[in-house]
Design a protein around this motif. Structure first.
Motif, PDB file in Angstrom:
ATOM      1  N   GLU A  31     -18.625   3.657  -8.356  1.00  0.00           N
ATOM      2  CA  GLU A  31     -17.987   4.720  -7.569  1.00  0.00           C
ATOM      3  C   GLU A  31     -16.474   4.490  -7.491  1.00  0.00           C
ATOM      4  OE1 GLU A  31     -19.991   6.784  -4.063  1.00  0.00           O
ATOM      5  OE2 GLU A  31     -20.829   4.760  -3.961  1.00  0.00           O
ATOM      6  N   THR A  32     -15.760   5.592  -7.305  1.00  0.00           N
ATOM      7  CA  THR A  32     -14.314   5.524  -7.080  1.00  0.00           C
ATOM      8  C   THR A  32     -14.033   5.836  -5.616  1.00  0.00           C
ATOM      9  OG1 THR A  32     -13.827   6.191  -9.337  1.00  0.00           O
ATOM     10  CG2 THR A  32     -12.061   6.447  -7.730  1.00  0.00           C
ATOM     11  N   VAL A  33     -13.269   4.990  -4.972  1.00  0.00           N
ATOM     12  CA  VAL A  33     -12.934   5.178  -3.558  1.00  0.00           C
ATOM     13  C   VAL A  33     -11.419   5.230  -3.420  1.00  0.00           C
ATOM     14  CG1 VAL A  33     -15.013   4.054  -2.697  1.00  0.00           C
ATOM     15  CG2 VAL A  33     -12.982   2.685  -3.145  1.00  0.00           C
ATOM     16  N   GLN A  34     -10.972   5.770  -2.287  1.00  0.00           N
ATOM     17  CA  GLN A  34      -9.531   5.913  -2.047  1.00  0.00           C
ATOM     18  C   GLN A  34      -9.154   5.302  -0.709  1.00  0.00           C
ATOM     19  OE1 GLN A  34      -7.272   9.587  -3.117  1.00  0.00           O
ATOM     20  NE2 GLN A  34      -7.047   9.823  -0.919  1.00  0.00           N
ATOM     21  N   PHE A  35      -8.160   4.419  -0.725  1.00  0.00           N
ATOM     22  CA  PHE A  35      -7.621   3.822   0.501  1.00  0.00           C
ATOM     23  C   PHE A  35      -6.475   4.708   0.985  1.00  0.00           C
ATOM     24  CE2 PHE A  35      -9.447   0.359  -1.908  1.00  0.00           C
ATOM     25  CZ  PHE A  35     -10.183  -0.320  -0.953  1.00  0.00           C
ATOM     26  N   ASN A  36      -6.569   5.144   2.246  1.00  0.00           N
ATOM     27  CA  ASN A  36      -5.571   6.059   2.802  1.00  0.00           C
ATOM     28  C   ASN A  36      -4.610   5.378   3.778  1.00  0.00           C
ATOM     29  OD1 ASN A  36      -6.611   8.374   1.427  1.00  0.00           O
ATOM     30  ND2 ASN A  36      -8.283   8.441   2.901  1.00  0.00           N
ATOM     31  N   GLU A  37      -4.892   4.111   4.121  1.00  0.00           N
ATOM     32  CA  GLU A  37      -3.973   3.368   5.004  1.00  0.00           C
ATOM     33  C   GLU A  37      -2.976   2.606   4.136  1.00  0.00           C
ATOM     34  OE1 GLU A  37      -5.708   2.061   9.037  1.00  0.00           O
ATOM     35  OE2 GLU A  37      -7.218   1.558   7.561  1.00  0.00           O
ATOM     36  N   ILE A  38      -1.906   3.270   3.766  1.00  0.00           N
ATOM     37  CA  ILE A  38      -0.910   2.704   2.863  1.00  0.00           C
ATOM     38  C   ILE A  38       0.361   2.403   3.657  1.00  0.00           C
ATOM     39  CG2 ILE A  38       0.322   3.025   0.704  1.00  0.00           C
ATOM     40  CD1 ILE A  38      -2.772   3.063   0.515  1.00  0.00           C
ATOM     41  N   LEU A  39       0.749   1.136   3.655  1.00  0.00           N
ATOM     42  CA  LEU A  39       1.916   0.699   4.423  1.00  0.00           C
ATOM     43  C   LEU A  39       3.213   0.825   3.622  1.00  0.00           C
ATOM     44  CD1 LEU A  39       0.336  -2.529   5.943  1.00  0.00           C
ATOM     45  CD2 LEU A  39       0.421  -0.268   6.958  1.00  0.00           C
ATOM     46  N   MET A  40       3.085   0.791   2.291  1.00  0.00           N
ATOM     47  CA  MET A  40       4.285   0.837   1.460  1.00  0.00           C
ATOM     48  C   MET A  40       3.914   1.291   0.056  1.00  0.00           C
ATOM     49  SD  MET A  40       7.009  -2.244   0.805  1.00  0.00           S
ATOM     50  CE  MET A  40       8.521  -2.021  -0.113  1.00  0.00           C
ATOM     51  N   VAL A  41       4.751   2.162  -0.544  1.00  0.00           N
ATOM     52  CA  VAL A  41       4.592   2.588  -1.938  1.00  0.00           C
ATOM     53  C   VAL A  41       5.956   2.471  -2.606  1.00  0.00           C
ATOM     54  CG1 VAL A  41       4.004   4.458  -3.501  1.00  0.00           C
ATOM     55  CG2 VAL A  41       2.701   4.169  -1.400  1.00  0.00           C
ATOM     56  N   GLY A  42       6.092   1.531  -3.544  1.00  0.00           N
ATOM     57  CA  GLY A  42       7.383   1.317  -4.191  1.00  0.00           C
ATOM     58  C   GLY A  42       8.458   0.964  -3.166  1.00  0.00           C
ATOM     59  N   ASP A  43       9.521   1.772  -3.109  1.00  0.00           N
ATOM     60  CA  ASP A  43      10.606   1.542  -2.147  1.00  0.00           C
ATOM     61  C   ASP A  43      10.389   2.290  -0.838  1.00  0.00           C
ATOM     62  OD1 ASP A  43      11.883  -0.039  -4.003  1.00  0.00           O
ATOM     63  OD2 ASP A  43      13.002   1.649  -4.859  1.00  0.00           O
ATOM     64  N   GLN A  44       9.294   3.069  -0.735  1.00  0.00           N
ATOM     65  CA  GLN A  44       9.035   3.874   0.461  1.00  0.00           C
ATOM     66  C   GLN A  44       8.192   3.079   1.449  1.00  0.00           C
ATOM     67  OE1 GLN A  44       7.137   7.591  -0.390  1.00  0.00           O
ATOM     68  NE2 GLN A  44       7.330   8.362   1.697  1.00  0.00           N
ATOM     69  N   VAL A  45       8.743   2.871   2.647  1.00  0.00           N
ATOM     70  CA  VAL A  45       8.077   2.085   3.680  1.00  0.00           C
ATOM     71  C   VAL A  45       7.550   3.033   4.753  1.00  0.00           C
ATOM     72  CG1 VAL A  45       8.321   0.257   5.393  1.00  0.00           C
ATOM     73  CG2 VAL A  45       9.593   0.142   3.245  1.00  0.00           C
ATOM     74  N   GLY A  46       6.294   2.845   5.174  1.00  0.00           N
ATOM     75  CA  GLY A  46       5.681   3.712   6.177  1.00  0.00           C
ATOM     76  C   GLY A  46       6.102   3.361   7.584  1.00  0.00           C
ATOM     77  N   ALA A  47       5.781   4.299   8.513  1.00  0.00           N
ATOM     78  CA  ALA A  47       6.144   4.080   9.920  1.00  0.00           C
ATOM     79  C   ALA A  47       4.996   4.483  10.841  1.00  0.00           C
ATOM     80  CB  ALA A  47       7.413   4.871  10.263  1.00  0.00           C
ATOM     81  N   PRO A  48       3.858   3.749  10.915  1.00  0.00           N
ATOM     82  CA  PRO A  48       3.592   2.554  10.100  1.00  0.00           C
ATOM     83  C   PRO A  48       2.980   2.866   8.729  1.00  0.00           C
ATOM     84  CG  PRO A  48       1.815   2.875  11.663  1.00  0.00           C
ATOM     85  CD  PRO A  48       2.806   3.995  11.920  1.00  0.00           C
TER      86      PRO A  48
END
Length: 236
Positions: A31-48
């Motif tokens: 199966e393929t699953v997707q994680f939606n709690e992403i804290l950072m992608v490349g140079d983009q930082v989440g808040a949170p």
């Protein structure tokens, strides 16, 4: 491009093609699953978290971690020894794609932990505390004109004793000290009103059956001896 995702109370830095082990997910091999709690992608930082970002991965297999041995010995009048082994259930994944945007419309199944509830869902279901309103300031009373004749001094009325404040509730115990209980399970127990070792130690057979069904454990409470552990921990 890399991303930092959160699952099972841990954070992982991943890139496309990486193979990693995470706490057990509710998904079958292939199966393929997707994680939606992403804290950072490349140079983009989440808040949170980074909005609308996701990490997709293919489930390779459901495995178990290295066996750990827990040995407990109590030197008291009634001494006791206990040796217990544990192997953490894990899911082996291969990262297939990192989405900086559009994760909400991908249609891929969300990654859900072994307890059957995603961490994001627990956070959304948690009741939010209402903001306290500032107390209104009392308006000063108008001063009364002084009487012409001097009035006899009145005896001061005895002050009433202020009512004692209700005793504060006992602080919640650290339920993660029970083997097999993690941060996600602690949140679910708190939502069900269970916060102390004494409460778990007092469960009846009916209570255990009800908790097994609510937590989707299927006998895990008896297998991990929660009640026995809770009784020992409640003694301090």
């Amino acid at each position: 491009m890399f991303a930092v995702l959160k699952t099972g109370g841990k954070q992982y830095k991943v890139a496309s093609g990486d193979v990693l082990r995470v706490e057990k997910l509710d998904a079958a091999a292939g199966e393929t699953v997707q994680f939606n709690e992403i804290l950072m992608v490349g140079d983009q930082v989440g808040a949170p978290l980074v909005a609308d970002a996701g990490v997709q991965a293919e489930v390779i297999d459901q495995i178990k971690g290295v066996k750990t041995i827990n040995f407990v010995k109590r030197r008291r009048k009634h001494s006791s020894k206990r040796t217990k082994g544990h192997r953490q259930q894990l899911t082996l994944l291969k990262v297939t794609e990192i989405l900086a945007k559009g994760a909400g419309k991908s249609g891929v199944k969300a990654a859900i932990n072994g307890a059957g509830v995603s961490v994001a869902a627990l956070d959304a279901a948690a009741p939010k505390k209402a903001a306290k309103k500032p107390a209104k300031k009392a308006e000063p009373k108008a001063e009364k004109p002084a009487p012409k004749k001097e009035a006899a001094p009145k005896k001061a009325a005895p002050k009433k004793a202020a009512p004692k404040k209700a005793a504060a509730k006992a602080e919640a115990d650290d339920l993660t000290r029970i083997s097999g209980v993690g941060p996600v399970i602690v949140k679910k127990l708190h939502d069900l009103g269970v916060t102390t070792f004494a409460e778990i130690a007092a469960w009846s057979k009916d209570d255990i059956a009800a908790m097994d069904e609510k937590l989707n454990f299927k006998g895990r409470i008896d297998r991990d001896e929660w009640l026995k552990q809770a009784k020992e921990l409640a003694k301090g």
